[in-house]
Write a protein that holds these residues in place. Structure first.
Motif, PDB file in Angstrom:
ATOM      1  N   SER A 176       0.821  -1.211   0.000  1.00 30.92           N
ATOM      2  CA  SER A 176       0.000   0.000   0.000  1.00 30.92           C
ATOM      3  C   SER A 176       0.856   1.263   0.000  1.00 30.92           C
ATOM      4  CB  SER A 176      -0.940   0.014   1.214  1.00 30.92           C
ATOM      5  OG  SER A 176      -0.192  -0.032   2.418  1.00 30.92           O
ATOM      6  N   LEU A 177       0.197   2.390  -0.193  1.00 32.91           N
ATOM      7  CA  LEU A 177       0.852   3.693  -0.237  1.00 32.91           C
ATOM      8  C   LEU A 177       0.999   4.272   1.165  1.00 32.91           C
ATOM      9  CD1 LEU A 177       1.833   6.198  -1.926  1.00 32.91           C
ATOM     10  CD2 LEU A 177      -0.557   6.978  -1.854  1.00 32.91           C
ATOM     11  N   GLN A 178       2.157   4.844   1.438  1.00 36.68           N
ATOM     12  CA  GLN A 178       2.384   5.599   2.665  1.00 36.68           C
ATOM     13  C   GLN A 178       2.800   7.014   2.281  1.00 36.68           C
ATOM     14  OE1 GLN A 178       5.779   4.448   4.980  1.00 36.68           O
ATOM     15  NE2 GLN A 178       5.545   6.143   6.403  1.00 36.68           N
ATOM     16  N   LEU A 179       2.139   8.001   2.855  1.00 39.60           N
ATOM     17  CA  LEU A 179       2.481   9.399   2.571  1.00 39.60           C
ATOM     18  C   LEU A 179       3.024  10.070   3.820  1.00 39.60           C
ATOM     19  CD1 LEU A 179      -0.558  10.608   0.407  1.00 39.60           C
ATOM     20  CD2 LEU A 179       1.731  10.004  -0.395  1.00 39.60           C
ATOM     21  N   ASP A 180       4.084  10.819   3.663  1.00 41.91           N
ATOM     22  CA  ASP A 180       4.587  11.651   4.746  1.00 41.91           C
ATOM     23  C   ASP A 180       3.537  12.703   5.094  1.00 41.91           C
ATOM     24  OD1 ASP A 180       7.270  12.393   6.193  1.00 41.91           O
ATOM     25  OD2 ASP A 180       6.418  14.300   5.511  1.00 41.91           O
ATOM     26  N   LYS A 206       9.790  -7.870  -4.006  1.00 43.24           N
ATOM     27  CA  LYS A 206       9.968  -9.217  -3.467  1.00 43.24           C
ATOM     28  C   LYS A 206      10.070  -9.136  -1.946  1.00 43.24           C
ATOM     29  CE  LYS A 206      12.456 -10.812  -7.577  1.00 43.24           C
ATOM     30  NZ  LYS A 206      13.750 -11.311  -8.110  1.00 43.24           N
ATOM     31  N   PRO A 207       9.675 -10.201  -1.246  1.00 43.07           N
ATOM     32  CA  PRO A 207       9.773 -10.174   0.223  1.00 43.07           C
ATOM     33  C   PRO A 207      11.181  -9.794   0.690  1.00 43.07           C
ATOM     34  CG  PRO A 207       8.559 -12.111  -0.490  1.00 43.07           C
ATOM     35  CD  PRO A 207       9.099 -11.461  -1.733  1.00 43.07           C
ATOM     36  N   ASN A 233       9.219  -0.652   0.108  1.00 42.36           N
ATOM     37  CA  ASN A 233       9.689  -1.557   1.172  1.00 42.36           C
ATOM     38  C   ASN A 233       8.888  -2.856   1.132  1.00 42.36           C
ATOM     39  OD1 ASN A 233      10.651  -2.780   3.464  1.00 42.36           O
ATOM     40  ND2 ASN A 233       9.654  -1.373   4.897  1.00 42.36           N
ATOM     41  N   GLY A 234       9.540  -3.925   0.704  1.00 45.11           N
ATOM     42  CA  GLY A 234       8.858  -5.211   0.606  1.00 45.11           C
ATOM     43  C   GLY A 234       9.020  -6.091   1.825  1.00 45.11           C
ATOM     44  N   ALA A 270       6.488  -1.084   6.938  1.00 47.32           N
ATOM     45  CA  ALA A 270       6.500  -2.421   6.359  1.00 47.32           C
ATOM     46  C   ALA A 270       5.473  -2.541   5.241  1.00 47.32           C
ATOM     47  CB  ALA A 270       6.203  -3.464   7.445  1.00 47.32           C
ATOM     48  N   ASN A 271       5.903  -3.154   4.133  1.00 42.66           N
ATOM     49  CA  ASN A 271       4.998  -3.475   3.032  1.00 42.66           C
ATOM     50  C   ASN A 271       4.296  -2.246   2.464  1.00 42.66           C
ATOM     51  OD1 ASN A 271       4.128  -5.547   1.332  1.00 42.66           O
ATOM     52  ND2 ASN A 271       2.226  -5.843   2.453  1.00 42.66           N
ATOM     53  N   THR A 272       5.014  -1.118   2.382  1.00 39.57           N
ATOM     54  CA  THR A 272       4.444   0.094   1.789  1.00 39.57           C
ATOM     55  C   THR A 272       5.453   0.743   0.853  1.00 39.57           C
ATOM     56  OG1 THR A 272       5.240   1.667   3.470  1.00 39.57           O
ATOM     57  CG2 THR A 272       3.142   0.552   3.914  1.00 39.57           C
TER      58      THR A 272
END
Length: 303
Positions: A176-180, A206-207, A233-234, A270-272
């Motif tokens: 997903s998207l993360q915004l500052d 990739k993980p 960041n995977g 994580a994951n973003t």
């Protein structure tokens, strides 16, 4: 049973264990907005309504809570207070459950791991933490955890340096998207939606992989080069970037800009994927006229 507090030479109680913090989003899928630009959160002591104890124990808990390090916003942590061996093969661990969110939380069934100073696993158990009650905003609640002989993997228990930690499940959430915060406030809603849709439609990293994807490159009238990248960041852990040496190549695969960027606690969850714009001033731009019909930017590997 309440813990026995080991004393320092000056007579004050001492923490026997270490701190272990996780993202509240990873553990509970909960976040809250930090107060202004809050970078550190100090937690107030909170007792379960059904706990009764002596004034001396209240003082000990208060003293130890003040000894705990500050948390960052949106963290849940376990801070080790004491470890007692009840009988051969079983032990009671007392730890603060700490909540840095701006709201009350309730924990549920989760798996805890008992680690030594080198992060070797000494025990593991699944526990229903709803019995600890509601943990108020920005608070620390002492709680007892009992490990029996089936949940302990050793009979040689450390006196100090151990920690109790949440064992997070591998993330099953979509990338997903993360915004500052600065982007959240300045970006138009339609642009946020486009970014979110793009991130969700891309093949995720990739993980364990962290990579950089170019979004936009623009040379300003003063010659400065503005490059917007998506930092992806995977992994299942948050990462913090402090120094990024970047190089940009134009459509002819020629290096047109190169420089190092210092970032202030730049966290990618994580994951973003998190977008950020890097500005190369004119002195770092190596060509006057740059063909940006196609381009790429990437971090330089340390030699």
């Amino acid at each position: 049973m309440l813990p026995f507090f080991r004393k320092k030479k000056n007579g004050n109680p001492k923490m026997e264990g270490n701190e272990s913090a996780v993202s509240s989003e990873e553990l509970l899928n909960e976040t809250s907005e930090a107060d202004n630009t809050e970078e550190e959160v100090h937690t107030d002591l909170s007792f379960h309504p059904e706990w009764t104890m002596s004034k001396e124990d209240q003082y000990s808990f208060q003293f130890l809570n003040m000894e705990c390090p500050a948390l960052r916003p949106n963290q849940i942590s376990l801070s080790g207070i004491s470890l007692q061996e009840n009988e051969p093969g079983t032990c009671q661990i007392t730890a603060f459950i700490r909540n840095s969110l701006n709201k009350t939380i309730t924990l549920h069934e989760t798996t805890l791991v008992f680690l030594d100073a080198k992060d070797n696993v000494l025990g593991r158990k699944t526990v229903d933490l709803s019995s600890a009650g509601e943990i108020p905003a920005k608070s620390s609640r002492p709680w007892n955890f009992t490990f029996n002989d089936e949940e302990l993997f050793t009979s040689d228990l450390p006196e100090e340096g151990w920690k109790l930690a949440f064992q997070l499940k591998p993330s099953s959430r979509k990338h997903s998207l993360q915004l500052d915060n600065s982007w959240e406030q300045s970006l138009a809603e339609k642009d946020k939606s486009k970014l979110k849709e793009m991130v969700e439609n891309l093949d995720p990293p990739k993980p364990g992989e962290v990579n950089f994807m170019g979004l936009k490159a623009l040379q300003k009238d003063d010659g400065a080069l503005h490059v917007t990248l998506l930092i992806r960041n995977g992994s299942n852990k948050n990462i913090t970037l402090e120094q990024i040496p970047l190089q940009v190549e134009d459509s002819h695969s020629q290096v047109v800009a190169k420089g190092g960027f210092s970032l202030d606690q730049f966290e990618v969850k994580a994951n973003t994927s998190k977008p950020w714009t890097f500005i190369f001033p004119t002195e770092l731009v190596q060509k006057e006229h740059i063909d940006l019909s196609s381009w790429k930017a990437y971090p330089l590997q340390k030699k």
